[in-house]
Design an enzyme around this catalytic site. Structure first.
Site, mmCIF file in Angstrom:
data_model
loop_
_atom_site.group_PDB
_atom_site.id
_atom_site.type_symbol
_atom_site.label_atom_id
_atom_site.label_comp_id
_atom_site.label_asym_id
_atom_site.label_seq_id
_atom_site.Cartn_x
_atom_site.Cartn_y
_atom_site.Cartn_z
ATOM 1 N N HIS A 189 -10.908 -5.105 10.652
ATOM 2 C CA HIS A 189 -11.591 -5.001 9.354
ATOM 3 C C HIS A 189 -12.976 -4.382 9.485
ATOM 4 O O HIS A 189 -13.847 -4.648 8.659
ATOM 5 C CB HIS A 189 -11.752 -6.385 8.709
ATOM 6 C CG HIS A 189 -10.486 -7.022 8.237
ATOM 7 N ND1 HIS A 189 -9.556 -7.542 9.082
ATOM 8 C CD2 HIS A 189 -10.007 -7.244 6.981
ATOM 9 C CE1 HIS A 189 -8.546 -8.049 8.382
ATOM 10 N NE2 HIS A 189 -8.803 -7.884 7.103
ATOM 11 N N GLU A 223 0.805 -1.215 0.000
ATOM 12 C CA GLU A 223 0.000 0.000 0.000
ATOM 13 C C GLU A 223 0.840 1.267 0.000
ATOM 14 O O GLU A 223 0.488 2.257 -0.658
ATOM 15 C CB GLU A 223 -0.962 0.000 1.188
ATOM 16 C CG GLU A 223 -2.132 -0.970 1.039
ATOM 17 C CD GLU A 223 -1.826 -2.387 1.484
ATOM 18 O OE1 GLU A 223 -0.666 -2.664 1.835
ATOM 19 O OE2 GLU A 223 -2.758 -3.224 1.494
HETATM 20 C C1 LIG Z 1 -2.048 -4.543 4.759
HETATM 21 C C2 LIG Z 1 -3.137 -5.373 4.179
HETATM 22 N N1 LIG Z 1 -3.471 -5.202 2.891
HETATM 23 C C3 LIG Z 1 -4.443 -5.923 2.331
HETATM 24 C C4 LIG Z 1 -5.117 -6.852 3.057
HETATM 25 C C5 LIG Z 1 -6.267 -7.639 2.421
HETATM 26 N N2 LIG Z 1 -5.881 -9.012 2.177
HETATM 27 C C6 LIG Z 1 -6.172 -9.996 3.052
HETATM 28 S S1 LIG Z 1 -5.552 -11.485 2.600
HETATM 29 C C7 LIG Z 1 -4.901 -10.798 1.184
HETATM 30 C C8 LIG Z 1 -4.142 -11.654 0.243
HETATM 31 C C9 LIG Z 1 -3.006 -12.286 0.937
HETATM 32 O O1 LIG Z 1 -2.273 -13.047 0.058
HETATM 33 P P1 LIG Z 1 -1.109 -13.945 0.591
HETATM 34 O O2 LIG Z 1 -0.205 -13.130 1.464
HETATM 35 O O3 LIG Z 1 -0.486 -14.591 -0.550
HETATM 36 O O4 LIG Z 1 -1.824 -14.981 1.561
HETATM 37 P P2 LIG Z 1 -2.938 -16.065 1.178
HETATM 38 O O5 LIG Z 1 -4.261 -15.405 1.355
HETATM 39 O O6 LIG Z 1 -2.680 -16.505 -0.190
HETATM 40 O O7 LIG Z 1 -2.763 -17.143 2.182
HETATM 41 C C10 LIG Z 1 -5.160 -9.445 1.098
HETATM 42 C C11 LIG Z 1 -4.745 -8.573 -0.002
HETATM 43 C C12 LIG Z 1 -4.765 -7.006 4.413
HETATM 44 N N3 LIG Z 1 -5.389 -7.869 5.202
HETATM 45 N N4 LIG Z 1 -3.769 -6.261 4.940
#
Ligand SMILES: Cc1ncc(C[n+]2csc(CCOP(=O)(O)OP(=O)(O)O)c2C)c(N)n1
Ligand SMILES: Cc1ncc(C[n+]2csc(CCOP(=O)(O)OP(=O)(O)O)c2C)c(N)n1
Ligand SMILES: [Mg+2]
Ligand SMILES: [Mg+2]
Lengths: 340, 359, 340, 359
Positions: C136, C67
């Site tokens: 959230h 971000e």
């Molecule tokens: C700082 C932040 N940005 C965005 C999010 C929203 N978000 C939650 S899970 C996710 C994807 C995460 O991907 P990854 O790290 O690959 O983990 P996975 O869900 O694949 O286990 C996002 C963008 C968040 N929780 N925190």
């Protein structure tokens, strides 16, 4: 406010902070300090002066410029029962680490249903007045006080700085300790004599959540904090000669907020001026207004006055900066307005 | 995938691996055993236990959201990120952990929680928002806190990494040989906190194992559109720490890689990074239609690591068809009991929301 | 509020946002969209639905979970004259990128003495009500409204969402556009019918800084915004039957704040309830209190009432969460209290 | 310094380098010339100009803060971070830039501002807080904005990196061949924004040159206590982009390394990272007693890159003693004029503080 039976000496606010930390470090091996330039340098604004010499690199730890990293590490250490005192050099830098502060430090205790404690002090320098520009001059205490889960203290003088720091370190909750650079008593910055004062040598506490009546008066209440307390006291002395009796509430803590002391004073004087070096809107001045207006708006003989930074970033040039800061002149004018 | 080639880790010789009984429900074993060959039955059992749990939560989560699917409705409300397919990661890593070691998990935490010994009843009650929950219903599925097991998670991407560094710092300051494991997804490895944590841990020689679960996706964004390198192991070099990419979603391969990293941390040699190429079997969260996933979705079932491991263990003689059924039944019984415990537990009173802001 | 000469259809708030963006993208090649899952997914809360199909990967850009990186990139692009619409998926994630938002996006224009413009929209989902937990579910608009340099808008319905989004994109300043998940009209979340409404097909604007009188009344003023407007309208309809006439001010913008509409209404009714889904202290409810108390506290026939999240993080379990949210029941009770 | 060995860059053959006249005051030259051999006299002149400027600001800054030194007092108030010793970085990099290219500089910005063509008068007036300043007195020394030259700076560590990515994104979207240069110190390379920016620029193939000025110190913290790797060039590999560490604080070496990086960016091949081992000749900010600096301080003067370069140019015949004096005198005249312009300019009216919050 000083406890006269105990030996005191005149020290600066900065020294008072460092002394409180040193005393707690001597008493409790779990207390340690982390931050940028807190080691041999002693903290850019003197909050850790001499700690490195006494406690060494293992307990007074210089960090990389990784605020998310080391504040998060402070949280992790606190979770495991240590009592970190972490410095964020300027509160203005909160934006690079606000997630750790507001989504972790502030919330873990609650989210865990009380199972996990985060006994940590986060200290940071605040305030303007020496042309450090828009990114190094903010107060921002309203920002943090808005977010549940963090105690917020802001001393205006050496005694309270020591007492509040001791309380903060001993508190089982995260405490944000904001200190105004202009009230530190630094040799290299213009200062009010009130930044150097009698402080007991030994450890003592000032209770978090208790405001102080910095001065009693009958005509007008000034509710304020930090460096603006010093200015307000100067103004009150000056206005006394003009026959205006000013009462000054030094909030000292924003969370918890001592509503009673505010309300008692306003009930007495009926005239309220809130002086704040933070931005005016959606902040401290509004909160104090709400405390009064939701209790009894008829306490106010006149509309209350807010004197804060008028919703502009802090400008650099001296004329511009003092154009928006709550100076003695503006405080005096606002009090007179309320008396008119 | 972007440029570069992934590091490979030799698969352990499965034929020489013996069977030993686990010593605690989470499968934690005495230190001296951990670093050696895996207890294959334990690994299998640990994975099945997680899968039965996630499958059942999946079912319960959706059960009462019909006919109009409403994220906030039902016995289990809110977002739900399940870890089916990623069992090898949690089980392979946690097999090396002892009680007292710490884990910070991300938004997708159940597999690590279970593998690390978090009580299934209390965890489930938390997911059901009950007073008997780990957090008395205040935390929920993304905020499971079990201080007894030094387990926590956070819904903010990568922000568990710094906290794990701090736990490791505490362990080190106290002179213990405890280890902290920080877990995040491959998407998270592009967040600033990742970088700051690796540098801090390397600089201060902290006993941390950084685990990246690369399941190819960050919600709808494929790794190729989030990450400028094919292996985060390459990034470890930028901090002077060992980095390894485990290309296969196989529990024994993970076990091997994690053993070296945990051993390194425990013996005071500092942090390491392990990226495990794993599999998101289901949607990012429940309700995710996965339209974006395209062809990748077609082969998902074939890539399921649990049947594959079962087949291997059947072939090697470590497992029998009977045993498979027993293990599944045992897991189901435990899960049933946990769900029953949760469902039977009281719902918190609204006014309790005001408690525990401050200690 | 609808403009009846123009063809309208009933659409959701989410669709209204996406439509406004699409119209501006068609009209101005410098407008583009960046954020997590804004592409094929269409935004987790539908704010970019169908944009990817029409405009392609070059103008609707999925970002890594960085971000600070991509909001900073939005700022850099805006400085060079592009008009980025950047999505922060949940406003709760502000902490990982607050420096770019508050020290850069908000301040560059001022710091540059007006030489540099930052014409950028930052949109983010806010709000609770579906058990998404403490990280959230926040609103946090008070946090941003406190910081000078960012316009802050928060629509309560599809019409305003479209009109404010159009204004935001055309504005030469950074505009933070906060939308409540529960007012998006999503198929997968419980919703008030008010989240689907008549909206003109073509582009139109709603002026930033103008509140709306969502309902006229004579007994009590409710000042509120976002999803709480929908609740308040429901309550007002219900209380009308009981003989209580409620006026509702939908602020729509927090910065600039339409003080006049608030003051006019309070002058008329003499009774003020501020309803806010953000945290109570040091936020919106305080600001509205201050606007009244610094103008004329005698306007208030009774102490004003604040109904906001009572300074606790948002808890997960449904009973706990609804225990602290400003529900219809609590709004109705507060209005009746004011009438008692 | 920590582990690992630094990359080396061949020093250009100084004997073959010719002399050419600069075409604009900042020393920008036509593209076709930039990538070739340096105009050594221009490089020298550019460094001297910066040094004379910083020396004079140093003097003026302290002049009226006596006898009691007060950071907020005098004609130039506030923090003051001067770049003496780091001239090779700015001059070596900016020699490759054209009008239209962008720079985001950090808290220590003067050398890059001057080398990139920011008007010395307007910049000085800003530092003096005057209405004729670049920002009409609102910005100050850490917040110099010159949109005409696409120059900006920020006092927040590493946070200029993402902004440069965005400028590069705009350049790319518009189909130009403009380049954005992002500058930060070695301390800043441990901030999350550094990591996110490198990944983003690499992923999107943006025309950015990331410059790290490694002056060994971040205020009082030596590199060895901030950075877990001896060379940030090692970190570039984690993003699949070229990284080079320039070990010598010599303008021609910087020129060579920067040429390759700028050329790469301009031709659409994507970002690169250059770390330059430079020298902080003075304190972190004015008023810094540098007690922490120890022995490092003793050799500082010997390591001053400007006399060293002068000697080399005298030896090679590119410079004469006379020319040295002329160049210094020219620089002094320009600086004198800028200071006079600033001092003679009006101070802003207090009420102007309320202007320009919104456009
Ligand atoms: C700082 C932040 N940005 C965005 C999010 C929203 N978000 C939650 S899970 C996710 C994807 C995460 O991907 P990854 O790290 O690959 O983990 P996975 O869900 O694949 O286990 C996002 C963008 C968040 N929780 N925190
Ligand atoms: C986010 C942030 N943290 C801390 C600071 C305070 N600070 C200003 S300069 C500086 C040291 C910077 O070191 P480096 O990046 O090496 O640059 P140098 O000063 O050596 O040029 C620090 C810690 C800041 N401005 N921003
Ligand atoms: Mg993933
Ligand atoms: Mg440095």
């Amino acid at each position: 406010m000083t406890v006269t039976e105990i030996p005191t000496r005149r020290i600066t606010t900065a020294k008072a902070m460092a002394e409180a930390i040193a005393l707690e470090m001597r008493a409790d091996p779990d207390v340690f300090v982390m931050g940028e330039d807190v080691g041999p340098y002693g903290g850019i604004f003197g909050s850790t002066t001499d700690l490195f010499d006494e406690f060494g690199a293992d307990r007074v730890i210089d960090t990389p410029i990784s605020e998310t990293g080391f504040i998060g590490a402070g949280i992790g250490a606190a979770i495991e029962g240590l009592r970190p005192v972490v410095e964020l050099m300027f509160v203005d830098f909160y934006g690079v680490c606000m997630d750790q502060i507001s989504n972790h430090m502030a919330k873990i205790h609650y989210e865990s249903g009380g199972a996990v404690k985060v006994p940590m002090v986060l200290m940071a320098a605040a305030g303007a007045g020496y042309s450090d520009g828009a990114q190094h001059s903010q107060c921002l205490w309203g920002t943090f006080a808005h977010l549940p889960g963090i105690k917020v203290v802001v001393p205006s003088n050496p005694y309270d700085a020591k007492g509040l720091m001791t309380s903060a370190i001993r508190d089982d909750n995260p405490v944000l300790f904001l200190f105004h650079k202009g009230a530190q008593g630094l040799v290299w910055m213009k200062k009010n004599p009130r930044s150097i004062a009698d402080v007991p040598e030994e450890a003592f506490t000032v209770a978090i959540g208790e405001a102080a009546l910095a001065r009693e008066g009958t005509d007008v209440t000034i509710v304020t904090l930090s460096l603006s307390v010093q200015h307000s006291l100067d103004v009150a002395e000056q206005l006394e000669a003009e026959g205006i009796s000013v009462e000054i509430v030094d909030l000292r803590s924003l969370v918890p907020l001592d509503r009673d002391t505010v309300l008692d004073s306003v009930a007495k004087t009926g005239r309220l001026l809130v002086v704040d070096e933070d931005y005016e809107s959606f902040g401290l001045t509004g909160e104090i207004a709400a405390v009064v207006a939701e209790t009894d708006p008829t306490m106010l003989k006149k509309p209350l006055r807010r004197l804060a930074v008028p919703d502009v970033p802090i400008p650099y040039a001296r004329t511009l900066e003092y154009g928006i800061l709550p100076t003695r002149e503006k405080i005096a004018a606002a009090v007179k307005d309320l008396m008119a | 995938m972007a440029m570069g080639s992934a590091s490979t880790v030799p698969v352990v010789d499965v034929a020489t691996a013996g069977l030993r009984a686990s010593i605690d429900p989470a499968g934690h074993r005495p230190k001296e055993e951990n670093m050696n060959s895996p207890n294959r039955l334990d690994l299998y059992r640990g994975m099945v236990r997680i899968r039965r749990y996630e499958s059942r939560i999946l079912q319960e989560y959706h059960a009462d959201k019909k006919p109009a699917w409403d994220i906030g409705a039902g016995l289990i409300p809110g977002e739900m990120h399940l870890a089916a397919g990623q069992e090898p990661t949690a089980v392979g890593v946690c097999a090396h952990l002892e009680k007292g070691d710490a884990i910070t998990a991300p938004h997708r935490p159940h597999h690590f929680a279970l593998a690390h010994g978090v009580d299934m009843n209390a965890m489930t009650a938390e997911i059901y928002g009950r007073t008997t929950g780990l957090c008395r219903g205040k935390g929920g599925h993304m905020h499971l806190f079990d201080p007894g097991n030094h387990f926590s998670c956070s819904g903010i991407i990568a922000e568990g990494y710094p906290v794990a560094c701090g736990q490791a710092l505490a362990f080190k300051r106290r002179g213990t040989d405890r280890v902290a494991v920080a877990v995040a997804g491959e998407g998270a490895a592009n967040q600033g906190a990742f970088h700051e944590s690796l540098n801090l841990a390397a600089l201060w020689n902290l006993p941390v194992v950084f685990v990246i679960e690369d399941n190819d996706w960050a919600i709808s964004v494929p790794r190729s559109r989030s990450t400028a390198t094919a292996s985060n192991a390459d990034r470890a070099a930028g901090y002077g720490i060992p980095g390894v990419r485990v290309e296969d979603n196989e529990v024994e391969v993970v076990f091997e890689a994690a053993g070296a990293a945990v051993e390194r941390a425990r013996s005071g040699e500092g942090p390491s990074l392990i990226e495990i190429h794993t599999l998101r079997l289901w949607g990012h969260f429940e309700g995710d239609a996965q339209a974006y996933r395209g062809a990748d979705l077609e082969t998902v079932d074939e890539r399921d690591p649990i049947p594959r491991y079962a087949t291997a263990l059947l072939e090697s003689g470590d497992l029998t068809e009977d045993r498979i059924l027993t293990i599944a039944a045992e897991a189901d019984a435990e899960v049933d009991a946990a769900i029953a415990f949760a469902v039977d537990s009281p719902v918190p009173a609204p006014e309790d929301a005001l408690l525990s802001v401050f200690a």
